[in-house]
Design a protein around this motif. Structure first.
Motif, PDB file in Angstrom:
ATOM      1  N   ILE A 453       8.671  -9.053   6.007  1.00 17.77           N
ATOM      2  CA  ILE A 453       7.231  -9.197   5.817  1.00 17.77           C
ATOM      3  C   ILE A 453       6.597  -7.817   5.889  1.00 17.77           C
ATOM      4  CG2 ILE A 453       7.158 -11.553   6.706  1.00 17.77           C
ATOM      5  CD1 ILE A 453       6.120 -10.465   9.358  1.00 17.77           C
ATOM      6  N   SER A 454       5.359  -7.710   5.450  1.00 20.75           N
ATOM      7  CA  SER A 454       4.677  -6.419   5.411  1.00 20.75           C
ATOM      8  C   SER A 454       4.335  -5.926   6.808  1.00 20.75           C
ATOM      9  CB  SER A 454       3.397  -6.528   4.590  1.00 20.75           C
ATOM     10  OG  SER A 454       2.442  -7.317   5.294  1.00 20.75           O
ATOM     11  N   ALA A 455       4.074  -4.631   6.888  1.00 17.72           N
ATOM     12  CA  ALA A 455       3.657  -4.056   8.174  1.00 17.72           C
ATOM     13  C   ALA A 455       2.351  -4.688   8.641  1.00 17.72           C
ATOM     14  CB  ALA A 455       3.497  -2.541   8.035  1.00 17.72           C
ATOM     15  N   ARG A 456       1.460  -4.966   7.710  1.00 21.66           N
ATOM     16  CA  ARG A 456       0.180  -5.567   8.089  1.00 21.66           C
ATOM     17  C   ARG A 456       0.389  -6.956   8.679  1.00 21.66           C
ATOM     18  NH1 ARG A 456      -3.859  -8.711   5.418  1.00 21.66           N
ATOM     19  NH2 ARG A 456      -5.943  -8.307   6.280  1.00 21.66           N
ATOM     20  N   PRO A 512      -7.995   4.309  -1.665  1.00 16.66           N
ATOM     21  CA  PRO A 512      -9.066   3.592  -0.983  1.00 16.66           C
ATOM     22  C   PRO A 512      -9.524   2.354  -1.726  1.00 16.66           C
ATOM     23  CG  PRO A 512      -9.886   5.629  -1.976  1.00 16.66           C
ATOM     24  CD  PRO A 512      -8.392   5.674  -2.071  1.00 16.66           C
ATOM     25  N   ARG A 513      -9.235   2.275  -3.031  1.00 16.63           N
ATOM     26  CA  ARG A 513      -9.669   1.104  -3.786  1.00 16.63           C
ATOM     27  C   ARG A 513      -8.942  -0.156  -3.316  1.00 16.63           C
ATOM     28  NH1 ARG A 513      -8.659   3.509  -9.657  1.00 16.63           N
ATOM     29  NH2 ARG A 513      -6.806   4.182  -8.510  1.00 16.63           N
ATOM     30  N   ALA A 514      -7.799  -0.016  -2.650  1.00 20.87           N
ATOM     31  CA  ALA A 514      -7.069  -1.172  -2.155  1.00 20.87           C
ATOM     32  C   ALA A 514      -7.820  -1.872  -1.033  1.00 20.87           C
ATOM     33  CB  ALA A 514      -5.686  -0.745  -1.649  1.00 20.87           C
ATOM     34  N   ARG A 515      -8.743  -1.157  -0.386  1.00 18.51           N
ATOM     35  CA  ARG A 515      -9.534  -1.690   0.716  1.00 18.51           C
ATOM     36  C   ARG A 515      -8.654  -2.363   1.787  1.00 18.51           C
ATOM     37  NH1 ARG A 515     -14.717  -1.280   0.453  1.00 18.51           N
ATOM     38  NH2 ARG A 515     -14.960  -2.776   2.179  1.00 18.51           N
ATOM     39  N   THR A 516      -7.483  -1.788   2.014  1.00 21.31           N
ATOM     40  CA  THR A 516      -6.560  -2.285   3.026  1.00 21.31           C
ATOM     41  C   THR A 516      -6.469  -1.263   4.145  1.00 21.31           C
ATOM     42  OG1 THR A 516      -5.262  -3.442   1.349  1.00 21.31           O
ATOM     43  CG2 THR A 516      -4.203  -3.049   3.474  1.00 21.31           C
ATOM     44  N   PRO A 517      -6.727  -1.660   5.382  1.00 21.17           N
ATOM     45  CA  PRO A 517      -6.623  -0.702   6.485  1.00 21.17           C
ATOM     46  C   PRO A 517      -5.214  -0.111   6.559  1.00 21.17           C
ATOM     47  CG  PRO A 517      -7.644  -2.755   7.217  1.00 21.17           C
ATOM     48  CD  PRO A 517      -7.103  -3.005   5.843  1.00 21.17           C
ATOM     49  N   LEU A 518      -5.132   1.146   6.929  1.00 24.09           N
ATOM     50  CA  LEU A 518      -3.857   1.846   6.958  1.00 24.09           C
ATOM     51  C   LEU A 518      -3.238   1.790   8.349  1.00 24.09           C
ATOM     52  CD1 LEU A 518      -4.829   5.020   4.880  1.00 24.09           C
ATOM     53  CD2 LEU A 518      -3.946   2.829   4.064  1.00 24.09           C
ATOM     54  N   LEU A 519      -1.918   1.749   8.389  1.00 24.57           N
ATOM     55  CA  LEU A 519      -1.146   1.752   9.626  1.00 24.57           C
ATOM     56  C   LEU A 519      -0.190   2.935   9.621  1.00 24.57           C
ATOM     57  CD1 LEU A 519      -0.321  -2.056   9.847  1.00 24.57           C
ATOM     58  CD2 LEU A 519      -1.744  -0.771  11.456  1.00 24.57           C
TER      59      LEU A 519
END
Length: 548
Positions: A453-456, A512-519
């Motif tokens: 699964i993804s990190a998120r 930034p267009r992905a609007r997904t917080p970074l880890l």
């Protein structure tokens, strides 16, 4: 030490993990609450002399981790005990034992304790005899837990003090693997002085805080630390500089009346009669209950400690009481009993009531598609440990030796989530380390690519989903949004990115267009470093030099 008594603290010049504002680089904390998130430019406009300013210097602020399955006394003892994780033979174990005995290390109350041996990693898996343990320890009582804590090696002196003679599981010099014998040995080896017990709790909680945890879930049970240990934890009263402790009590009951008597008699608050209420044991100790024989032990399918009837009565009782029920279950044979028991409970009290109660399972390592669908239909949460797969799930590893081809598809995080089963993550410390980013990495690099699964998703399982699995009243727990509790950790990381589990997809993004917080990137040279841990505005941990 607690943070200075200032109502407003502005963290700026970094990154903030928040679905409310994926571009946030600053966060304002008002007492115990997140008051604002925004850009660096906006932070400059609101900063004033009333605020304590913390320069993040590029660090990441993220929701604090919750370890959904820990044993604090055992963790404290493991931190103070002889570390046997690097031992690779019986001779090496005896040598380590002799060295510790000569130095006076490795235990309390006269017992030499060790933790972490794993004979599955040895070329010759022959274990030392109890007499050899006694000679190496110079006559001291010895209690050495296997890495899974479901087996232990004990010396004759400890066996005598525990009254093990004649108990099921006390075979001639072999490891104790049956629950009753192991429980008796654990009780004999455990310190009884209240100050020693408090010290164990303190060491474990300090370690949790230093690894970015704002809360831990204690899995207490009569056969583990017992009620005295649980009451000692409750007596701490939620110290301001320690992670929050939430607990379950794993004791079987047959009716709502019996359950109420147990809860009222504990003398400590618990969330339910759940956790390590053992349906079976572990794969490493060959005590997990399987449908078919162990690949390396023909004729043996493990141990089942509860019947489907007992499980059903327990679930029905807890449902009527409005508290969570739950069980430790690992093998597919054990899961069959659990699902049978849940169906019986649903027949007795109604499936809607069972679903609403939010029951849970610990571990559940062998779940097929049909079983995942059944768990989803019952709204049962799975509290899983990804580091189990990292340690033992690889080709040629322990699970393959014990189970053969059945190791494929174990710890099926992707399958569970796809079926709609709520999943949260923990360490089962001291079985695995309280190392949350290693847990996230283990989800990304699962030994079975189909279960990655993804990190998120993994991060949510270790934060927000953990609070939901506890049925916490505040829906904002585990998030950094305005109005949420200020419960977070600050991390120094080499790089921030989006990481997915499918090799066919671009595995990182900073667009930034992905609007997904970074880890934090988890494939760099350095692991993320915890700089500070804060829970409800109270500082639990701070690395030297941070925020100076």
């Amino acid at each position: 030490m607690p943070m200075p008594e200032r109502a407003l603290t502005l963290y700026r010049n970094g990154s903030v993990y928040s679905a409310a504002d994926p571009f946030a680089s600053a966060m304002l904390v008002d007492g115990g609450t997140v008051a604002w998130l925004g850009s660096e430019q906006a932070a400059s406009s609101i900063a004033d002399s009333s605020m304590r300013i913390v320069d993040l210097d590029g660090a990441l602020v993220a929701p604090g981790f919750v370890d959904s399955h820990v044993h604090l006394s055992d963790t404290g003892e493991a931190l103070a005990s002889l570390d046997l994780s690097g031992v690779r033979s019986a001779a090496g174990l005896l040598e380590a034992l002799e060295s510790a005995a000569g130095a006076g290390d490795g235990g309390t109350a006269g017992v030499l304790r060790g933790h972490g041996w794993d004979e599955s990693r040895w070329d010759d898996q022959t274990l030392p005899t109890s007499e050899e343990l006694a000679r190496a320890a110079g006559g001291r009582a010895v209690f050495l837990t296997r890495v899974d804590v479901h087996s232990a090696l004990v010396s004759p002196a400890l066996a005598a003090s525990a009254g093990l003679s004649g108990l099921d599981g006390m075979d001639d010099g072999g490891p104790l693997a049956v629950r009753e014998a192991l429980s008796a040995a654990r009780a004999a080896a455990r310190p009884t002085d209240p100050d020693d017990i408090r010290a164990l709790h303190s060491a474990a909680l300090a370690h949790a805080a230093a690894t970015g945890h704002v809360a831990v879930v204690e899995q207490a049970a009569p056969h583990l630390g017992g009620a005295d240990d649980l009451r000692a934890l409750a007596a701490r009263g939620g110290a301001a500089d320690e992670p929050e402790v939430l607990a379950y009590w794993g004791q079987l009951v047959g009716s709502a009346r019996e359950g109420r008597e147990v809860l009222d008699g504990l003398g400590a608050p618990v969330l339910g009669l759940a956790g390590d209420l053992t349906v079976d044991g572990s794969i490493g100790s060959r005590t997990a209950l399987l449908r078919a024989d162990y690949a390396d032990a023909p004729g043996h399918r493990g141990h089942g400690y509860l019947t489907a009837g007992q499980i059903g009565e327990h679930v029905a009782a807890c449902t009527e009481l409005g508290v969570q029920a739950g069980f430790h279950v690992i093998g597919d044979g054990g899961l069959d009993r659990v699902l049978d028991g849940f169906r019986r409970a649903a027949d007795a009290v109604g499936s809607d009531r069972v679903r609403a109660a939010g029951h849970r399972l610990e571990h559940a390592e062998m779940v097929g598609e049909a079983e995942a669908a059944a768990l989803a239909a019952l709204a049962v949460t799975v509290s899983a440990q990804p580091l189990f797969d990292a340690a033992w799930g690889h080709a040629g590893g322990l699970y393959e030796r014990r189970l053969g081809s059945r190791r494929e598809g174990m710890n099926p995080f992707a399958r569970l989530l796809a079926a709609g089963v709520p999943v949260c993550f923990g360490s089962d410390s001291p079985v695995c380390a309280m190392s949350p980013w290693d847990t996230v990495r283990a989800c990304l690099t699962h030994s079975d690519p189909d279960q990655r699964i993804s990190a998120r998703a993994a991060f949510i399982g270790h934060t927000r989903a953990a609070w939901r699995a506890l049925r916490h009243a505040d829906p904002l727990m585990g998030q950094l949004v305005p109005g949420a509790p200020a419960s977070f950790a600050v991390w120094r990381a080499d790089e921030l990115m989006v990481q997915v589990a499918d090799d066919r997809v671009q595995a990182w993004s900073t667009d930034p267009r992905a609007r997904t917080p970074l880890l934090p990137a988890l494939d760099t040279e350095n692991d993320p470093e915890c700089l500070q841990t804060v829970h409800r505005g109270r500082e639990l941990y701070r690395r030297s030099g941070f925020g100076a």
